[in-house]
Enzyme design. Structure first.
Site, PDB file in Angstrom:
ATOM      1  N   CYS A 190      16.239 -37.032  12.067  1.00 35.28           N
ATOM      2  CA  CYS A 190      15.479 -37.537  13.224  1.00 35.28           C
ATOM      3  C   CYS A 190      14.841 -38.874  12.877  1.00 35.28           C
ATOM      4  O   CYS A 190      13.935 -38.950  12.046  1.00 35.28           O
ATOM      5  CB  CYS A 190      14.447 -36.467  13.603  1.00 35.28           C
ATOM      6  SG  CYS A 190      13.027 -37.053  14.527  1.00 35.28           S
ATOM      7  N   CYS A 226      11.118 -39.246  13.418  1.00 31.72           N
ATOM      8  CA  CYS A 226      10.382 -38.452  12.413  1.00 31.72           C
ATOM      9  C   CYS A 226      10.223 -39.267  11.127  1.00 31.72           C
ATOM     10  O   CYS A 226       9.135 -39.317  10.541  1.00 31.72           O
ATOM     11  CB  CYS A 226      11.130 -37.164  12.084  1.00 31.72           C
ATOM     12  SG  CYS A 226      11.301 -36.014  13.460  1.00 31.72           S
TER      13      CYS A 226
END
Ligand code: ZN
Length: 148
Positions: free
Chosen positions: A71, A74
């Protein structure tokens, strides 16, 4: 949310419950069982095995970053989350939960998008936010949630 005195602090290394007088929380205490530092000024890595000791049994509120390596947002938020840990410890513990490594924990809290942050206090979810935030916004959001 007032912390009890002494407050139960879960050891980041061995997950033992340590009773720490409130006045000594910032004093760099170590675990009575394994002698690891109770706070290292950085987010800890949570697992299914250690999650409840930190989220449910500790008196110190726990802010969890549900993330995954694939991600992009993230990974982008990781330095901000680390900076927030330096600001918020020892009154809040920050931990990272890899949703790929620990899908059961992510499912338990119905994580549908990442990054998602959840603030727990004594096992209760007190606030949740999805999407990456800069460090200052994380700190402000957590402080406001703790006042509520
Ligand atoms: Zn320990």
């Amino acid at each position: 949310m007032m912390l009890p005195d002494p407050a139960i602090v879960t050891c980041p290394a061995c997950a033992a419950a340590n009773r720490v007088p409130r006045a000594k929380l910032g004093a760099g205490g170590t675990c009575g069982r394994c002698h690891a530092s109770l706070f290292a000024g950085e987010p800890i890595t949570l697992s299914a095995a250690s999650f409840d000791a930190h989220a449910m049994r500790a008196d110190i509120p726990l802010l969890v970053d549900f993330w995954a390596a694939w991600c992009g947002p993230c990974r982008q938020m990781a330095p901000a989350f680390a900076a927030a840990a330096r600001e918020l410890e020892p009154l809040v513990r920050l931990g990272k939960l890899d949703t790929e490594a620990e899908p059961a924990v992510a499912n338990r809290f119905d994580i549908r998008s990442i990054p998602t942050m959840i603030l727990f206090a004594k096992g209760r979810e007190v606030a949740r936010k999805s999407g990456a935030l800069p460090a200052s916004a994380i700190v402000t959001w957590v402080r406001d949630a703790r006042k509520a």
